[in-house]
Scaffold this motif. Structure first.
Motif, PDB file in Angstrom:
ATOM      1  N   MET A   5       0.844  -1.199   0.000  1.00 42.45           N
ATOM      2  CA  MET A   5       0.000   0.000   0.000  1.00 42.45           C
ATOM      3  C   MET A   5       0.876   1.244   0.000  1.00 42.45           C
ATOM      4  SD  MET A   5      -3.068   1.384   0.127  1.00 42.45           S
ATOM      5  CE  MET A   5      -4.100  -0.016   0.564  1.00 42.45           C
ATOM      6  N   ARG A   6       0.784   2.036  -1.059  1.00 44.29           N
ATOM      7  CA  ARG A   6       1.518   3.298  -1.151  1.00 44.29           C
ATOM      8  C   ARG A   6       0.576   4.435  -0.767  1.00 44.29           C
ATOM      9  NH1 ARG A   6       2.552   0.792  -5.945  1.00 44.29           N
ATOM     10  NH2 ARG A   6       1.357   2.345  -7.112  1.00 44.29           N
ATOM     11  N   ILE A   7       0.896   5.124   0.315  1.00 40.52           N
ATOM     12  CA  ILE A   7       0.032   6.164   0.876  1.00 40.52           C
ATOM     13  C   ILE A   7       0.743   7.497   0.785  1.00 40.52           C
ATOM     14  CG2 ILE A   7      -1.252   6.905   2.918  1.00 40.52           C
ATOM     15  CD1 ILE A   7      -0.866   3.971   3.959  1.00 40.52           C
ATOM     16  N   LEU A   8       0.075   8.489   0.215  1.00 42.30           N
ATOM     17  CA  LEU A   8       0.608   9.846   0.187  1.00 42.30           C
ATOM     18  C   LEU A   8      -0.160  10.698   1.190  1.00 42.30           C
ATOM     19  CD1 LEU A   8       1.825  11.948  -2.758  1.00 42.30           C
ATOM     20  CD2 LEU A   8       0.162  12.971  -1.197  1.00 42.30           C
ATOM     21  N   VAL A   9       0.577  11.400   2.038  1.00 39.17           N
ATOM     22  CA  VAL A   9      -0.004  12.304   3.037  1.00 39.17           C
ATOM     23  C   VAL A   9       0.604  13.677   2.817  1.00 39.17           C
ATOM     24  CG1 VAL A   9      -0.321  12.757   5.497  1.00 39.17           C
ATOM     25  CG2 VAL A   9      -0.194  10.387   4.666  1.00 39.17           C
ATOM     26  N   PHE A  10      -0.210  14.712   2.750  1.00 40.52           N
ATOM     27  CA  PHE A  10       0.311  16.061   2.553  1.00 40.52           C
ATOM     28  C   PHE A  10      -0.080  16.963   3.724  1.00 40.52           C
ATOM     29  CE2 PHE A  10      -3.869  15.849   0.606  1.00 40.52           C
ATOM     30  CZ  PHE A  10      -4.482  17.044   0.953  1.00 40.52           C
ATOM     31  N   LEU A  11       0.883  17.752   4.167  1.00 44.83           N
ATOM     32  CA  LEU A  11       0.687  18.721   5.242  1.00 44.83           C
ATOM     33  C   LEU A  11       1.355  20.028   4.836  1.00 44.83           C
ATOM     34  CD1 LEU A  11       1.633  16.467   8.311  1.00 44.83           C
ATOM     35  CD2 LEU A  11      -0.680  16.993   7.515  1.00 44.83           C
ATOM     36  N   HIS A  12       0.865  21.131   5.374  1.00 38.94           N
ATOM     37  CA  HIS A  12       1.469  22.414   5.017  1.00 38.94           C
ATOM     38  C   HIS A  12       2.859  22.581   5.626  1.00 38.94           C
ATOM     39  CE1 HIS A  12      -1.960  23.747   2.876  1.00 38.94           C
ATOM     40  NE2 HIS A  12      -2.734  23.942   3.924  1.00 38.94           N
ATOM     41  N   SER A  13       3.046  22.122   6.881  1.00 36.59           N
ATOM     42  CA  SER A  13       4.314  22.335   7.566  1.00 36.59           C
ATOM     43  C   SER A  13       4.356  21.471   8.818  1.00 36.59           C
ATOM     44  CB  SER A  13       4.473  23.811   7.957  1.00 36.59           C
ATOM     45  OG  SER A  13       3.562  24.148   8.996  1.00 36.59           O
ATOM     46  N   LEU A  21       5.387  17.990   2.427  1.00 37.37           N
ATOM     47  CA  LEU A  21       5.152  19.224   3.175  1.00 37.37           C
ATOM     48  C   LEU A  21       5.441  20.437   2.309  1.00 37.37           C
ATOM     49  CD1 LEU A  21       6.761  17.159   5.497  1.00 37.37           C
ATOM     50  CD2 LEU A  21       5.411  18.785   6.823  1.00 37.37           C
ATOM     51  N   GLY A  22       4.611  21.461   2.474  1.00 31.62           N
ATOM     52  CA  GLY A  22       4.812  22.668   1.697  1.00 31.62           C
ATOM     53  C   GLY A  22       6.054  23.430   2.108  1.00 31.62           C
ATOM     54  N   ARG A  23       6.376  23.400   3.409  1.00 30.26           N
ATOM     55  CA  ARG A  23       7.575  24.065   3.919  1.00 30.26           C
ATOM     56  C   ARG A  23       8.078  23.318   5.151  1.00 30.26           C
ATOM     57  NH1 ARG A  23       5.265  27.661   7.922  1.00 30.26           N
ATOM     58  NH2 ARG A  23       2.996  27.706   7.663  1.00 30.26           N
ATOM     59  N   ALA A  24       9.303  23.593   5.527  1.00 31.89           N
ATOM     60  CA  ALA A  24       9.949  22.824   6.587  1.00 31.89           C
ATOM     61  C   ALA A  24       9.774  23.436   7.970  1.00 31.89           C
ATOM     62  CB  ALA A  24      11.438  22.676   6.286  1.00 31.89           C
ATOM     63  N   ASP A  25       9.078  24.569   8.074  1.00 29.02           N
ATOM     64  CA  ASP A  25       8.947  25.256   9.350  1.00 29.02           C
ATOM     65  C   ASP A  25       8.169  24.419  10.363  1.00 29.02           C
ATOM     66  OD1 ASP A  25      10.035  27.243   7.836  1.00 29.02           O
ATOM     67  OD2 ASP A  25       8.190  28.390   7.616  1.00 29.02           O
ATOM     68  N   ASN A  67      10.411  26.606  -1.762  1.00 22.47           N
ATOM     69  CA  ASN A  67      11.311  27.257  -2.704  1.00 22.47           C
ATOM     70  C   ASN A  67      12.055  28.344  -1.930  1.00 22.47           C
ATOM     71  OD1 ASN A  67      12.406  29.095  -4.647  1.00 22.47           O
ATOM     72  ND2 ASN A  67      10.993  28.264  -6.185  1.00 22.47           N
ATOM     73  N   ASP A  68      13.383  28.259  -1.889  1.00 23.92           N
ATOM     74  CA  ASP A  68      14.177  29.199  -1.092  1.00 23.92           C
ATOM     75  C   ASP A  68      13.968  30.649  -1.509  1.00 23.92           C
ATOM     76  OD1 ASP A  68      15.202  27.084   0.327  1.00 23.92           O
ATOM     77  OD2 ASP A  68      17.018  26.908  -0.916  1.00 23.92           O
ATOM     78  N   LYS A  69      13.517  30.857  -2.730  1.00 22.14           N
ATOM     79  CA  LYS A  69      13.354  32.223  -3.233  1.00 22.14           C
ATOM     80  C   LYS A  69      11.960  32.786  -2.971  1.00 22.14           C
ATOM     81  CE  LYS A  69      16.691  31.421  -6.960  1.00 22.14           C
ATOM     82  NZ  LYS A  69      16.908  31.436  -8.440  1.00 22.14           N
ATOM     83  N   ILE A  70      11.044  31.924  -2.527  1.00 18.75           N
ATOM     84  CA  ILE A  70       9.653  32.359  -2.343  1.00 18.75           C
ATOM     85  C   ILE A  70       9.183  31.976  -0.949  1.00 18.75           C
ATOM     86  CG2 ILE A  70       7.289  32.158  -3.201  1.00 18.75           C
ATOM     87  CD1 ILE A  70       8.415  31.247  -5.866  1.00 18.75           C
ATOM     88  N   ALA A  71       8.659  32.940  -0.216  1.00 16.63           N
ATOM     89  CA  ALA A  71       8.051  32.650   1.088  1.00 16.63           C
ATOM     90  C   ALA A  71       6.603  32.233   0.862  1.00 16.63           C
ATOM     91  CB  ALA A  71       8.124  33.883   1.991  1.00 16.63           C
ATOM     92  N   THR A  72       6.261  31.023   1.251  1.00 15.28           N
ATOM     93  CA  THR A  72       4.938  30.476   0.913  1.00 15.28           C
ATOM     94  C   THR A  72       3.970  30.406   2.092  1.00 15.28           C
ATOM     95  OG1 THR A  72       5.679  28.207   1.341  1.00 15.28           O
ATOM     96  CG2 THR A  72       5.974  29.062  -0.895  1.00 15.28           C
ATOM     97  N   ALA A  73       4.391  30.812   3.284  1.00 19.56           N
ATOM     98  CA  ALA A  73       3.572  30.620   4.480  1.00 19.56           C
ATOM     99  C   ALA A  73       2.203  31.288   4.362  1.00 19.56           C
ATOM    100  CB  ALA A  73       4.304  31.137   5.717  1.00 19.56           C
ATOM    101  N   HIS A  74       2.139  32.438   3.705  1.00 18.62           N
ATOM    102  CA  HIS A  74       0.878  33.190   3.642  1.00 18.62           C
ATOM    103  C   HIS A  74      -0.043  32.716   2.515  1.00 18.62           C
ATOM    104  CE1 HIS A  74       2.196  35.900   6.774  1.00 18.62           C
ATOM    105  NE2 HIS A  74       3.296  36.178   6.100  1.00 18.62           N
ATOM    106  N   TRP A  75       0.444  31.861   1.669  1.00 11.53           N
ATOM    107  CA  TRP A  75      -0.421  31.310   0.607  1.00 11.53           C
ATOM    108  C   TRP A  75      -0.134  29.822   0.428  1.00 11.53           C
ATOM    109  CZ3 TRP A  75       2.144  30.374  -4.323  1.00 11.53           C
ATOM    110  CH2 TRP A  75       3.471  30.796  -4.359  1.00 11.53           C
TER     111      TRP A  75
END
Length: 378
Positions: free
Chosen positions: A1-9, A37-41, A58-66
């Motif tokens: 069973m291959r399970i993908l789980v996504f979280l923002h951070s 994960l969207g970011r490592a914070d 992406n090191d060049k883009i802060a994504t926390a607010h979107w």
């Protein structure tokens, strides 16, 4: 069973903490879990030790607010590359990402199992907003393959809110704790004499209605009583000012965010939850394991199930200041069935919930294959 789980951070949150624990439980049972994960914070990164995960930052883009839009943009590529058998949506706040995956990937999107992590009635919303929210729930039902509620009363709530048949709704008692956690919380507590030590825990946000708790405590507090609030959030300055206005600053402790509630619960007598709405709050399960006297608002359709109809705590209508104050005062003298409370807490463990989720994933994947394959493929 291959399970993908996504979280923002890795930011602390009940939904995220349970998701990480489930991932570990599934890996222990031989599943191939890919965490995205969207970011490592976030302070919970250490809880992902032993898991395979990737960061979309992406090191060049802060994504926390979107972060939701960022996940929607990046996740389809991960799904195409890793080709999971099933996607796990960890809570209500992630449902829009799940729906967008179905829209963007179409038939190439794996089946999605979504956990309902919060109240669906949302009586706190103004009527027009509530109507739109209920419409959104019915839209989700067209795209998400299976919903999972966190306690038995949620089956009817989910089916009613989404318009789904009951057989597309599964129930898994929320795996908020492990058995090791139960043992930590159930260690003997230090006993107070005349004074009583009230405690609460959670994000200092409007949903929790801590203003109600502070006002109720001010009404009934005796000279040596104390109230500790564990957690941080945007309402902290406002609540600290209210404590000053109520004249209870000397008896109120704003402890901020803590990583382990068990030592704090061991030095408390009464746990109070004043929320306007909840899903299946993990702090109630932790209070049960600790054998604390409990006073809570009727903020969840599952609250009476969790507290055995009031056997393990006092349940008050939401936003009822006088009723909440009376319950806080009365609970001082109530005899507690700590053995029964611990047994109730053991319902909500990852050891029980993890295998149950794997059964649901298998059932969902098998059903999806039958529905999408051609007669020859069958």
């Amino acid at each position: 069973m291959r399970i993908l789980v996504f979280l923002h951070s890795f930011e602390p949150g009940g939904v995220e903490r349970v998701a990480l624990r489930l991932c570990k439980a599934w890996v222990d049972r031989g599943a191939d879990v890919h965490l995205v994960l969207g970011r490592a914070d976030g302070a919970m990164r250490c809880e992902a030790d032993g898991l395979t995960y990737e960061i979309l930052a992406n090191d060049k883009i802060a994504t926390a607010h979107w972060e939701t839009l960022w996940m929607i943009l990046r996740l389809p590529g991960v799904i195409r590359r890793t080709r999971p058998d099933v996607i796990f949506c960890a809570g209500n706040s992630y449902s829009i990402v799940s729906v967008m995956m179905k829209l963007l990937l179409g038939r190439k999107c794996p089946p999605i199992v979504a956990k309902i992590s919060n109240d669906l009635e949302r009586a706190d919303f103004p009527l027009p907003v509530r109507w739109l929210y209920h419409c959104w729930l019915r839209i989700q039902a067209h795209y998400i393959d299976r919903f999972v509620g966190m306690a038995p009363p949620m089956r009817a709530e989910i089916a009613g809110a989404t318009g789904l048949a009951a057989d597309r709704v599964s129930i898994v008692d929320d795996p908020a704790l492990s058995m090791a956690d139960i043992h930590r919380f159930s260690k003997p507590r230090t006993q107070s004499q005349q004074r009583h030590r009230f405690i609460t825990a959670g994000r200092l946000a409007p949903q929790k209605n801590y203003a109600l708790l502070l006002r109720a405590f001010a009404k009934i507090a005796r000279d040596d009583d104390s109230l500790t609030l564990l957690g941080d959030g945007p309402e902290r300055p406002k609540l600290e000012k209210l404590a000053t206005d109520l004249g209870i600053t000397d008896r109120t402790i704003f402890a901020g965010h803590v990583t382990d509630l068990a030592p704090w619960f061991a030095k408390a007598d009464i746990f109070a939850l004043s929320s306007d709405y909840e899903g299946v709050p993990a702090v109630i399960i932790e209070a049960l394991a600790a054998g604390l006297a409990i006073v809570t608002t009727d903020s969840s359709v599952s609250m009476r199930d969790m507290l055995r109809g009031g056997r393990y705590g006092s349940i008050v209508e939401t936003r009822d200041l006088d009723g909440f104050a009376r319950a806080l005062d009365h609970i001082r003298s109530v005899a507690l069935d700590t053995r029964g409370m611990r047994s109730q807490a053991e319902r909500f463990t990852v050891e029980k919930g993890g295998p149950r989720y794997l059964e649901i994933f298998t059932k969902t994947v098998d059903g999806s294959v039958r529905l999408t394959s051609t007669p020859k493929e069958r």
